[in-house]
Design an enzyme around this catalytic site. Structure first.
Site, PDB file in Angstrom:
ATOM      1  N   ARG A 119       0.861  -1.190   0.000  1.00  0.00           N
ATOM      2  CA  ARG A 119       0.000   0.000   0.000  1.00  0.00           C
ATOM      3  C   ARG A 119       0.900   1.244   0.000  1.00  0.00           C
ATOM      4  O   ARG A 119       0.997   1.961   0.986  1.00  0.00           O
ATOM      5  CB  ARG A 119      -0.891  -0.043   1.226  1.00  0.00           C
ATOM      6  CG  ARG A 119      -2.339  -0.397   0.993  1.00  0.00           C
ATOM      7  CD  ARG A 119      -2.589  -1.719   0.344  1.00  0.00           C
ATOM      8  NE  ARG A 119      -3.907  -1.757  -0.253  1.00  0.00           N
ATOM      9  CZ  ARG A 119      -5.027  -1.993   0.418  1.00  0.00           C
ATOM     10  NH1 ARG A 119      -4.989  -2.215   1.684  1.00  0.00           N
ATOM     11  NH2 ARG A 119      -6.190  -1.989  -0.205  1.00  0.00           N
ATOM     12  N   GLN A 124       0.072   2.722  -6.061  1.00  0.00           N
ATOM     13  CA  GLN A 124      -1.345   3.083  -5.918  1.00  0.00           C
ATOM     14  C   GLN A 124      -2.202   2.717  -7.145  1.00  0.00           C
ATOM     15  O   GLN A 124      -3.299   2.199  -7.006  1.00  0.00           O
ATOM     16  CB  GLN A 124      -1.459   4.575  -5.654  1.00  0.00           C
ATOM     17  CG  GLN A 124      -2.709   4.937  -4.898  1.00  0.00           C
ATOM     18  CD  GLN A 124      -2.540   6.229  -4.108  1.00  0.00           C
ATOM     19  OE1 GLN A 124      -1.659   7.030  -4.407  1.00  0.00           O
ATOM     20  NE2 GLN A 124      -3.373   6.426  -3.131  1.00  0.00           N
ATOM     21  N   ASP A 127      -3.458  -0.926  -7.197  1.00  0.00           N
ATOM     22  CA  ASP A 127      -4.029  -1.424  -5.943  1.00  0.00           C
ATOM     23  C   ASP A 127      -5.409  -2.073  -6.169  1.00  0.00           C
ATOM     24  O   ASP A 127      -6.456  -1.450  -5.997  1.00  0.00           O
ATOM     25  CB  ASP A 127      -4.123  -0.267  -4.949  1.00  0.00           C
ATOM     26  CG  ASP A 127      -4.503  -0.729  -3.558  1.00  0.00           C
ATOM     27  OD1 ASP A 127      -4.859  -1.908  -3.412  1.00  0.00           O
ATOM     28  OD2 ASP A 127      -4.456   0.094  -2.641  1.00  0.00           O
ATOM     29  N   SER A 130      -8.075  -2.023  -3.303  1.00  0.00           N
ATOM     30  CA  SER A 130      -8.852  -0.794  -3.147  1.00  0.00           C
ATOM     31  C   SER A 130     -10.004  -0.756  -4.145  1.00  0.00           C
ATOM     32  O   SER A 130     -11.106  -0.323  -3.815  1.00  0.00           O
ATOM     33  CB  SER A 130      -7.971   0.442  -3.364  1.00  0.00           C
ATOM     34  OG  SER A 130      -7.138   0.608  -2.263  1.00  0.00           O
ATOM     35  N   TYR A 225      -2.336  -1.912   7.646  1.00  0.00           N
ATOM     36  CA  TYR A 225      -3.374  -2.911   7.927  1.00  0.00           C
ATOM     37  C   TYR A 225      -3.572  -3.059   9.430  1.00  0.00           C
ATOM     38  O   TYR A 225      -2.709  -2.676  10.230  1.00  0.00           O
ATOM     39  CB  TYR A 225      -2.966  -4.278   7.375  1.00  0.00           C
ATOM     40  CG  TYR A 225      -3.067  -4.386   5.885  1.00  0.00           C
ATOM     41  CD1 TYR A 225      -4.308  -4.425   5.258  1.00  0.00           C
ATOM     42  CD2 TYR A 225      -1.929  -4.461   5.098  1.00  0.00           C
ATOM     43  CE1 TYR A 225      -4.404  -4.531   3.880  1.00  0.00           C
ATOM     44  CE2 TYR A 225      -2.020  -4.573   3.723  1.00  0.00           C
ATOM     45  CZ  TYR A 225      -3.260  -4.606   3.122  1.00  0.00           C
ATOM     46  OH  TYR A 225      -3.359  -4.715   1.773  1.00  0.00           O
TER      47      TYR A 225
HETATM   48  P1  NAD Z   1      -8.822  -4.747   5.060  1.00  0.00           P
HETATM   49  O1  NAD Z   1      -9.772  -5.067   3.964  1.00  0.00           O
HETATM   50  O2  NAD Z   1      -7.698  -5.659   5.331  1.00  0.00           O
HETATM   51  O3  NAD Z   1      -9.666  -4.576   6.427  1.00  0.00           O
HETATM   52  C1  NAD Z   1     -10.799  -3.763   6.511  1.00  0.00           C
HETATM   53  C2  NAD Z   1     -10.815  -2.993   7.809  1.00  0.00           C
HETATM   54  O4  NAD Z   1     -11.090  -3.870   8.908  1.00  0.00           O
HETATM   55  C3  NAD Z   1      -9.493  -2.300   8.144  1.00  0.00           C
HETATM   56  O5  NAD Z   1      -9.715  -0.906   8.256  1.00  0.00           O
HETATM   57  C4  NAD Z   1      -9.104  -2.917   9.483  1.00  0.00           C
HETATM   58  O6  NAD Z   1      -8.466  -1.991  10.343  1.00  0.00           O
HETATM   59  C5  NAD Z   1     -10.451  -3.330  10.023  1.00  0.00           C
HETATM   60  N1  NAD Z   1     -10.404  -4.307  11.141  1.00  0.00           N
HETATM   61  C6  NAD Z   1      -9.592  -5.374  11.304  1.00  0.00           C
HETATM   62  N2  NAD Z   1      -9.861  -6.005  12.473  1.00  0.00           N
HETATM   63  C7  NAD Z   1     -10.883  -5.333  13.074  1.00  0.00           C
HETATM   64  C8  NAD Z   1     -11.609  -5.499  14.295  1.00  0.00           C
HETATM   65  N3  NAD Z   1     -11.333  -6.470  15.155  1.00  0.00           N
HETATM   66  N4  NAD Z   1     -12.581  -4.606  14.562  1.00  0.00           N
HETATM   67  C9  NAD Z   1     -12.853  -3.595  13.705  1.00  0.00           C
HETATM   68  N5  NAD Z   1     -12.216  -3.381  12.553  1.00  0.00           N
HETATM   69  C10 NAD Z   1     -11.230  -4.231  12.233  1.00  0.00           C
HETATM   70  O7  NAD Z   1      -8.194  -3.300   4.877  1.00  0.00           O
HETATM   71  P2  NAD Z   1      -8.270  -2.277   3.642  1.00  0.00           P
HETATM   72  O8  NAD Z   1      -9.618  -1.698   3.587  1.00  0.00           O
HETATM   73  O9  NAD Z   1      -7.749  -2.929   2.433  1.00  0.00           O
HETATM   74  O10 NAD Z   1      -7.256  -1.118   4.108  1.00  0.00           O
HETATM   75  C11 NAD Z   1      -6.232  -1.329   5.033  1.00  0.00           C
HETATM   76  C12 NAD Z   1      -5.373  -0.084   5.170  1.00  0.00           C
HETATM   77  O11 NAD Z   1      -4.678   0.225   3.981  1.00  0.00           O
HETATM   78  C13 NAD Z   1      -6.099   1.171   5.545  1.00  0.00           C
HETATM   79  O12 NAD Z   1      -5.266   1.850   6.466  1.00  0.00           O
HETATM   80  C14 NAD Z   1      -6.174   1.951   4.271  1.00  0.00           C
HETATM   81  O13 NAD Z   1      -6.323   3.340   4.500  1.00  0.00           O
HETATM   82  C15 NAD Z   1      -4.845   1.614   3.684  1.00  0.00           C
HETATM   83  N6  NAD Z   1      -4.773   1.812   2.243  1.00  0.00           N
HETATM   84  C16 NAD Z   1      -3.679   2.497   1.732  1.00  0.00           C
HETATM   85  C17 NAD Z   1      -3.574   2.689   0.380  1.00  0.00           C
HETATM   86  C18 NAD Z   1      -2.395   3.407  -0.212  1.00  0.00           C
HETATM   87  O14 NAD Z   1      -1.628   4.007   0.518  1.00  0.00           O
HETATM   88  N7  NAD Z   1      -2.186   3.336  -1.498  1.00  0.00           N
HETATM   89  C19 NAD Z   1      -4.545   2.191  -0.466  1.00  0.00           C
HETATM   90  C20 NAD Z   1      -5.629   1.493   0.078  1.00  0.00           C
HETATM   91  C21 NAD Z   1      -5.710   1.312   1.439  1.00  0.00           C
END
Ligand code: NAD
Length: 373
Positions: A119, A124, A127, A130, A225
């Site tokens: 990430r 980006q 991704d 996303s 994550y």
């Molecule tokens: P994911 O699909 O792995 O998980 C979804 C969400 O579930 C996450 O926000 C996680 O914190 C949450 N979660 C896990 N355990 C939990 C619990 N016990 N109770 C409540 N919530 C819980 O994650 P994702 O949506 O793919 O994104 C993960 C991270 O990556 C985020 O910080 C997002 O902002 C970041 N991200 C960064 C980029 C980038 O920089 N290019 C792009 C996409 C996402």
């Protein structure tokens, strides 16, 4: 010139990972082979592919025979096919099913799994998680609104005033934030919870209320994550969420930990305490679900509460999802072509490579395989 082949996905999947505009972007740098009807269910016709410069191929076998680089959405069983020397690109989720890597350990085979893309700003445009997450969060809200016995926005009419629906969103990553935004646009009152404290600001900026629960482990080395929480902490979350779930008309659960079973956040007891007519959409169903009663791809009814666990919810918006994924795949392929020589040291290709020259090379997956033995 490298020959790139695009498989037709299963009928339930509906998606394609390369649209005709993706073919146009790669034309001139590669020969493009597309299995007939690969884009049909997503609204991309065979003619559109031909007009864009692709050659249509009638069977999976012919596609494999003519391609060096083979694109698909997820894992497919090719154990009885001749795959030596080919490179496969897909969203294989090997962190969840590491044993499948062995199927690709054949002479000269390479595999890049795009769910392992870091990430980072550099990656980006590639991704895929996303892309899938955004569509899943949006679609989960539409599904819930359709199944709910109540309307979502406040409606004032001659017969009286309907109060806005209350949504509870568990997990505020990409999918959760899109679910919040979509529910807010429909006029819902939304509360949300995530273990990552950084998500609070994002939740509030979308006009939702963040539910604060102290004591989560927030690991900054996990690449943005979430990390797995203790059972004691998860128990505390469930106690706090119990009352929120009882007040909600809709609960959308999106919480996941890469490579682990999804955390259990909504227990059977909590479902029993929910309002008749309430709906739970659990989009973590493919990795075990956040609700104890979730059954992947089934509709479960409990005391007039509906629990849906769609494991490929992104397929419902196949046209849009394919558009996003195709852009991600093209960016990755272009990057691969440019950085092929430095694969070992490259931060993106080093992370996505699972099999190189027939050998498993991914440390994260090797560690999981070791742990399972
Ligand atoms: P994911 O699909 O792995 O998980 C979804 C969400 O579930 C996450 O926000 C996680 O914190 C949450 N979660 C896990 N355990 C939990 C619990 N016990 N109770 C409540 N919530 C819980 O994650 P994702 O949506 O793919 O994104 C993960 C991270 O990556 C985020 O910080 C997002 O902002 C970041 N991200 C960064 C980029 C980038 O920089 N290019 C792009 C996409 C996402």
């Amino acid at each position: 010139m490298v020959r790139i082949g695009v498989f037709k996905e299963s009928d339930e999947r509906k998606l394609t990972v390369l649209t005709p505009s993706g073919v146009e972007r790669l034309k001139g740098k590669a020969v493009l082979l597309v299995q007939r009807d690969a884009g049909r269910a997503a609204g991309y016709t065979n003619k559109a592919y031909e007009d864009a410069g692709a050659q249509l191929v009638d069977s999976e076998e012919a596609l494999l025979a003519g391609s060096d680089l083979v694109l698909s959405y997820g894992y497919r069983d090719l154990r009885n096919r001749h795959i030596d020397g080919k490179t496969f690109i897909g969203i294989f989720n090997f962190l969840w099913e590491p044993h499948l890597v062995a199927h690709y350990q054949r002479a000269g085979v390479g595999v890049h799994s795009l769910d392992l893309i870091p990430r980072s700003t550099l990656a980006q445009s590639m991704d895929v998680l996303s892309s899938v997450g955004s569509i899943s969060g949006y679609q989960a809200v539409l599904l819930a609104a359709e199944r709910s016995l109540a309307t979502v926005p406040m409606i004032t009419s001659a017969g009286g005033t309907l109060r806005p629906a209350k949504f509870l969103v568990m997990g505020a990553g990409v999918a959760g934030l899109q679910a919040i935004a979509t529910a807010r646009r429909l006029g819902a009152v939304v509360k949300a919870y995530d273990v990552r404290k950084a998500s609070r600001e994002e939740v509030e900026s979308l006009g939702a209320t963040f539910i604060e629960i102290e004591g989560s482990v927030d690991d900054r080395s996990a690449g943005g994550y979430a990390t797995q929480q203790s059972e004691e902490f998860l128990q505390r979350v469930r106690q706090r969420i119990h009352e929120e779930a009882a007040a909600a008309d809709v609960v959308i659960t999106t919480a996941r930990i890469p490579g682990k079973r999804a955390p259990l956040l909504i227990t059977e007891d909590m479902v029993n305490g929910m309002k008749p007519g309430a709906v739970i959409v659990d989009i973590a169903a493919a990795t075990g679900g956040n609700c104890a009663l979730t059954e992947a791809d089934q509709t479960v009814m409990r005391n007039e509460v509906t629990i849906l666990g769609p494991s490929h919810i992104e397929s419902s918006c196949a046209h849009s999802t394919s558009f996003l994924l195709s852009n991600n795949y093209v960016s990755f392929i272009q990057y691969l072509m440019e950085h092929q020589e430095q694969q070992d040291s490259d931060p993106i290709l080093g992370a996505t490579a699972v099999v190189r020259d027939g050998r498993p090379v991914n440390e994260r997956i090797l560690a999981l395989q070791g742990a399972a033995q």
